[in-house]
Structure formats: C-alpha cells, structure tokens
Design an enzyme around this catalytic site. Structure first.
Site, PDB file in Angstrom:
ATOM      1  N   GLY A   1       0.721  -1.174  -0.067  1.00  0.00           N
ATOM      2  CA  GLY A   1      -0.106  -0.115  -0.065  1.00  0.00           C
ATOM      3  C   GLY A   1       0.829   1.455  -0.001  1.00  0.00           C
ATOM      4  O   GLY A   1       0.313   2.355  -0.274  1.00  0.00           O
ATOM      5  N   LYS A   2       1.996   1.316   0.150  1.00  0.00           N
ATOM      6  CA  LYS A   2       2.991   2.358   0.216  1.00  0.00           C
ATOM      7  C   LYS A   2       2.319   3.257   1.238  1.00  0.00           C
ATOM      8  O   LYS A   2       2.106   4.376   1.023  1.00  0.00           O
ATOM      9  CB  LYS A   2       3.215   3.270  -1.042  1.00  0.00           C
ATOM     10  CG  LYS A   2       4.553   3.609  -1.341  1.00  0.00           C
ATOM     11  CD  LYS A   2       4.868   4.029  -2.634  1.00  0.00           C
ATOM     12  CE  LYS A   2       6.090   4.880  -2.934  1.00  0.00           C
ATOM     13  NZ  LYS A   2       7.399   4.447  -2.087  1.00  0.00           N
TER      14      LYS A   2
END
Ligand SMILES: Cc1ncc(COP(=O)(O)O)c(C=O)c1O
Length: 308
Positions: free
Chosen positions: A157-158
C-alpha cells in the site's frame, strides 16, 4: 537529502510551499494515515525537457492502493498528470527530480479509523540526483527487523505509517556502517530493501521474490521484468531464502529513487566478485536508455514536460 521544494499542490491549488501545511491535529500526523508515490523525472538538458517515468502507472497504483485505506483520489488521471507537469515547470529544476504525491487523511479527530474520514491530495517536487551508489554498489545487511506483514500494515500500500519499518531497518544499517538493509518476512523469506525491490542472479537466471513476500509491487521491478524478458534473460518470481543472498552471483535493488543499484556486499560477505556484475550492468544500461527516452519500444513510458 533535504527536500527543496518551493511550491506544492495543496488543497486544490499550486501554492508557495510556506502555505502548504497540515495541522498537528490531523489524522495523518497522529496516526500515519496516508499513502504516497515516488516518481522520477529525468532531465534532458539538450531539449530543456523533463521525462517523467511511468507517470500514469504511478497514478494508477495510487488510485488502486487508495482502496486499502478507503481513500479516493480527488483528481482524474489526466488532471493529476497535468498538476505534476505544472509543478515541474514551476520549480524549474534543471536536473533529475523526484515527484511525491501524498494522499492523506486530513480529519482532526481523536481515534484512528479509515472509514468516513476525509482525505486530500498534496504533491511536491524536489531535485534528486542519485539516492544510492548505483556505480560502486551498495553494502547491505539483513535487518533484524522483519517486514510488516500484509495483514498488519500492507507494504503493497505504500502507507506512510508503514515506513516506520523501513526507517528502523535503514538506521540499523547506517549505524552498522553500511548503506542499506534487506528485510525478511516473519516466515524468514527474503522480502525487499528498505525502499526498493530485490533481484538475484543465479546461473544466468534472474530471481525475485513474489508479490506475496511483503513487497511493494514496484514499477521499477515491473520495468526490469519487462526489460529482462526482452533481453532473453530467464526470470523467475519465487520465494527466496536468506542464504541464497550469500551464494548469488549478483544481487541488485530496484526502485524509483534507488534506480538499479548493484549490491556488492551482504552481511560482510562479498556478493559474487564483490563488484557490480554483468547482468546487473546490462539491465541498468537498458533501464537508463528507457528512462532517458532512448527506447522506441517503450516511448510511452516517458511523459515529456517542457521546462524551458
Ligand atoms: C518499500 C518499497 N519497495 C519497493 C520500492 C520500489 O518501487 P518503485 O519501483 O515503484 O519505486 C519502493 C519505492 O518506492 C519502496 O518504498
């Protein structure tokens, strides 16, 4: 590596950086509730242009990942790309640049949650030449910190808060006198670097951990998989064990900031001959050609922005 932005896209407009501030009351500050992208623009001096690498793929990743934190990108693909181009032209950076879109939870409320919580988009651009030594190579350790699991804080998901994990590992490496750290999953398999994906070369074959190994699904990783296939190099995505790092012929890291960085030492053991290997160098050359607009096959990877 200080950020030197003079402007930012903030609350729907490009403004002087002094006006682009979030409150200490916001959820992003208190709970790490944001996700971001890192995009590179390569400066082509003879044309007075910046080439933004795989801009639309980065925008699409941010939109997809937004679902994890229940956030919608407030701009269309085209509008976001246009804001990036505007910012780049305004900053007038005559060198390689780094673009950072940040989709963050802006609410002022006690208690973390992802639902029914408004988000906003900010973007800034800063000069960024080399992030690590892509020529001499990187010395690394295997971190004692484990990569956060997908069902804890998904690395794919960063997510801003997840980068505490990267920061702990990076500092462990720096304080041990080397450049970077390689993280293992809780099960002990090789995951990735602090801000990069990882590849090994064994017997001429390229090996990289699968997208289920707690990695970010890197755009540079995907680029290298494509370039390797085109160069006739066999590629395998599979679980990688720690000791394979020590016996590999070559190891390299990939990422937007990192680019393609040979790893020449891991846990005080020389990788291969202790110098960047031929497969790494070949792929790094192909990569450099592509990002500087020299690949006709992949001209669509580069978005041209006139800097003037
Ligand atoms: C944890 C992590 N892995 C991998 C990467 C490489 O991804 P990309 O090639 O899309 O920049 C990054 C950098 O953005 C990262 O932060």
């Amino acid at each position: 590596m200080l950020i030197e932005s003079r402007y930012a896209f903030f609350r729907g407009e490009i403004r002087p950086i002094e006006e682009a501030n979030v409150s200490i009351l916001s959820a992003v500050v208190n709970y790490g509730l944001a996700m971001f992208e890192g995009i590179r623009a390569y400066w082509i001096p003879e044309r007075g242009e910046a080439l933004v690498f795989r801009l639309h793929d980065h925008i699409d990743r941010l939109r997809r990942n937004g679902r994890i934190l229940m956030m919608d990108l407030p701009l269309s693909r085209e509008d976001l790309a246009a804001r990036v181009a505007e910012l780049l032209a305004k900053e007038q950076i005559r060198g390689d640049a780094y673009i950072r879109p940040l989709l963050y939870k802006a609410a002022h409320e006690i208690g973390p949650r992802v639902h029914d919580s408004p988000c906003d988009l900010a973007i800034f651009v800063t000069p960024l030449a080399r992030y690590v030594d892509t020529v001499g190579g990187v010395r690394a350790i295997v971190s004692s910190w484990r990569r956060t699991a997908d069902n804890a804080i998904p690395p794919r998901g960063k997510i801003t808060g997840g980068y505490v994990n990267a920061a702990l590992a990076k500092s462990e490496a720096a304080l041990a006198g080397v450049d970077d750290a390689i993280l293992l999953t809780e099960a002990g398999a090789v995951s990735e670097g602090t801000v990069s994906n990882l590849f090994l070369v064994r017997g001429g074959r390229l090996i990289t951990p699968p997208v289920t190994a707690g990695i970010l699904e890197g755009i540079t990783r995907q680029t290298v998989l494509t370039l390797a296939a085109e160069a006739g190099i066999e590629v395998v995505e599979r679980v990688v064990e720690r000791s394979e790092l020590y016996v590999a012929d070559e190891v390299f890291l990939t990422g937007t900031a990192t680019e393609i960085a040979p790893v020449v030492e891991i846990d005080r053991r020389a990788v291969g001959g202790g110098v960047p290997g031929p497969v790494t160098q070949r792929l790094a050359n192909e990569f450099s050609r592509a990002v500087h607009g020299g690949s006709t096959r992949h001209a669509d990877w580069c978005t041209v922005v006139r800097i003037g």
